[in-house]
Design an enzyme around this catalytic site. Structure first.
Site, PDB file in Angstrom:
ATOM      1  N   GLU A  87      12.308 -19.108 -28.723  1.00 61.09           N
ATOM      2  CA  GLU A  87      11.847 -20.385 -28.197  1.00 61.09           C
ATOM      3  C   GLU A  87      10.305 -20.708 -28.317  1.00 61.09           C
ATOM      4  OE1 GLU A  87      11.674 -23.164 -24.027  1.00 61.09           O
ATOM      5  OE2 GLU A  87      12.953 -21.188 -24.213  1.00 61.09           O
TER       6      GLU A  87
ATOM      7  N   ASP B  66       9.002 -23.152 -31.064  1.00 62.51           N
ATOM      8  CA  ASP B  66       8.487 -24.686 -30.444  1.00 62.51           C
ATOM      9  C   ASP B  66       7.002 -24.998 -31.363  1.00 62.51           C
ATOM     10  OD1 ASP B  66       7.318 -26.752 -28.722  1.00 62.51           O
ATOM     11  OD2 ASP B  66       5.762 -25.475 -28.137  1.00 62.51           O
TER      12      ASP B  66
ATOM     13  N   GLU C  27      15.102 -24.793 -30.293  1.00 64.90           N
ATOM     14  CA  GLU C  27      13.657 -24.312 -31.018  1.00 64.90           C
ATOM     15  C   GLU C  27      13.851 -22.762 -31.089  1.00 64.90           C
ATOM     16  OE1 GLU C  27      10.717 -26.981 -27.986  1.00 64.90           O
ATOM     17  OE2 GLU C  27      11.475 -25.285 -27.369  1.00 64.90           O
TER      18      GLU C  27
END
Length: 236
Positions: A47, A51, A123
């Site tokens: 994640e 991102d 993400e």
């Protein structure tokens, strides 16, 4: 749905057969499902990477699409597209909620818990795609974040304020002018005022929703949007 079936469905959603399915499994695994295992077993590290990768993918797409937008306008569109609300909505549309591997402690959290998980897994999938196949692979989820989404104000009240202030007008204010329906299911009506003049009117199940609807109406009436779509000539 078994874990194997979830992995197969996740690959269909991504439009790619993973070379390293362990990356995919980590990307769709909630931390609650792997308590006590290394942090790499869940989506948390992916994640973090996803991102940044997603931000770059979207930034490049917007840069190429909106050649007459300045940094501030590009930033606002990017923020809208990679917001938690957008990623959660798109994740649900794609069916990502059906493939998340959840632990027992998260299975009863309902919509609130799933909203956060959808954003995180989206993400993480981008991060996993990047590690598995590079930039081109990471871009496979980008079409689902179509720029048309960013052409609708994600926060109508904030956008209206930006627009009127850029035209040297007073900041808008709002007034609730009506409340109908039963106490357990009311409908509110609000108006948007700019310089003391009513510019928009809207209804909603809460005062906040009614004010947002009034702001959307004002944006259309004042020529900043057409049918809720941001006019490039106003932002360019």
């Amino acid at each position: 749905m078994s874990i194997r079936e979830k992995l197969e469905r996740a690959q269909e959603i991504c439009g790619r057969a993973f070379n390293d399915t362990s990356l995919l499994r980590s990307a769709i695994t909630h931390p609650s499902a792997v308590e006590g295992e290394p942090v790499s077993a869940s989506y948390e590290r992916l994640e973090f990477l996803g991102d940044s990768i997603l931000g770059s993918v979207v930034a490049l797409s917007l840069f190429k699409t909106y050649g007459d937008f300045d940094e501030g306008k590009l930033t606002r569109l990017k923020v809208s597209l990679v917001s938690g609300a957008t990623l959660s909505d798109v994740g649900r549309e794609l069916g990502i909620d059906q493939v998340i591997i959840l632990g027992a402690s998260e299975q009863g959290t309902g919509a609130r818990g799933m909203h956060s998980a959808l954003e995180n897994v989206y993400e993480a999938l981008v991060g996993a795609l990047y590690l598995d196949g590079g930039w081109e692979a990471a871009e496979t989820l980008k079409p689902h974040l179509a720029t048309e989404r960013a052409e609708h104000p994600s926060n109508p009240k904030s956008f209206l304020q930006e627009c009127v202030q850029s035209d040297h007008m007073e900041a808008p204010s709002y007034k609730v002018v009506g409340e109908d329906g039963p106490a357990h299911e009311p409908t509110f009506t609000a108006v948007a005022l700019v310089g003391g003049v009513r510019r928009g009117r809207g209804t909603g199940s809460s005062k906040k929703e009614a004010e947002a609807a009034a702001a959307l109406d004002a944006l259309d009436r004042m020529g900043y949007t057409t049918n809720g779509v941001i006019l490039k000539k106003k932002l360019g």
